[in-house]
Design an enzyme around this catalytic site. Sequence first.
Site, PDB file in Angstrom:
ATOM      1  N   LEU A   1      17.444 -20.658 -13.874  1.00 34.66           N
ATOM      2  CA  LEU A   1      18.081 -20.152 -12.655  1.00 34.66           C
ATOM      3  C   LEU A   1      17.054 -19.172 -12.099  1.00 34.66           C
ATOM      4  O   LEU A   1      16.959 -18.036 -12.569  1.00 34.66           O
ATOM      5  CB  LEU A   1      19.423 -19.471 -12.958  1.00 34.66           C
ATOM      6  N   PRO A   2      16.233 -19.611 -11.143  1.00 35.88           N
ATOM      7  CA  PRO A   2      14.974 -18.937 -10.807  1.00 35.88           C
ATOM      8  C   PRO A   2      15.094 -17.620 -10.045  1.00 35.88           C
ATOM      9  O   PRO A   2      14.737 -17.516  -8.873  1.00 35.88           O
ATOM     10  CB  PRO A   2      14.238 -19.992  -9.977  1.00 35.88           C
ATOM     11  N   CYS A   3      15.544 -16.590 -10.729  1.00 40.17           N
ATOM     12  CA  CYS A   3      15.643 -15.269 -10.112  1.00 40.17           C
ATOM     13  C   CYS A   3      14.264 -14.712  -9.759  1.00 40.17           C
ATOM     14  O   CYS A   3      14.153 -13.821  -8.921  1.00 40.17           O
ATOM     15  CB  CYS A   3      16.425 -14.311 -11.003  1.00 40.17           C
ATOM     16  N   HIS A   4      13.205 -15.266 -10.364  1.00 36.58           N
ATOM     17  CA  HIS A   4      11.851 -14.827 -10.022  1.00 36.58           C
ATOM     18  C   HIS A   4      11.482 -15.209  -8.593  1.00 36.58           C
ATOM     19  O   HIS A   4      10.545 -14.660  -8.030  1.00 36.58           O
ATOM     20  CB  HIS A   4      10.824 -15.405 -11.010  1.00 36.58           C
TER      21      HIS A   4
END
Length: 174
Positions: A131-134
């Site tokens: 879940l690409p919070c970056h």
Amino acid sequence: MPLADDLVYDVHDSPIGPLLLAGDGTALHHLGFPSGSRASSEPKPGWRRAPQAFAEVRAQLDAYFAGDLRAFDLPLAPPGTPFQRAVWARLAEIPYGRTRSYGDIARALDAPGASRAVGAANGANPIPVILPCHRVVGADGTLTGFGGGLDLKRRLLALEGAAIVDPPAQPRLI
């Protein structure tokens, strides 16, 4: 949803260090970094080691880090509030190599004044990378907080070929 002490886990060696994987044997609940402000590299008491439960997670992480996978396709069950889960669902929609601001996500949730709440939910994401919070940055495109540290955020975005805006240099006081 199983209780936190009902989970199985494994540790996956990756180019960014060992990643703690935890889930219920069907869906992934947690991915922990070895360092950073949200470091989480040790299993909780009661978790049982079950490497076989994470074969597909490991395969997809390896393909991602090799530059061969742009979108994860895994069953996920991140524990959180309805608002957090709504934010995390929006994270999964950010395309590989692109970024969005906290405000962009708040507006997508029809909550344009909720940028700070989006930031808090983003920071509580229990399954980073997948879940690409970056991929969430400040309104001006600069890198902002990341549980694995800004250097790791920069590395993940560089891997994806995303444009990175570094903050202007601060004047030194003498």
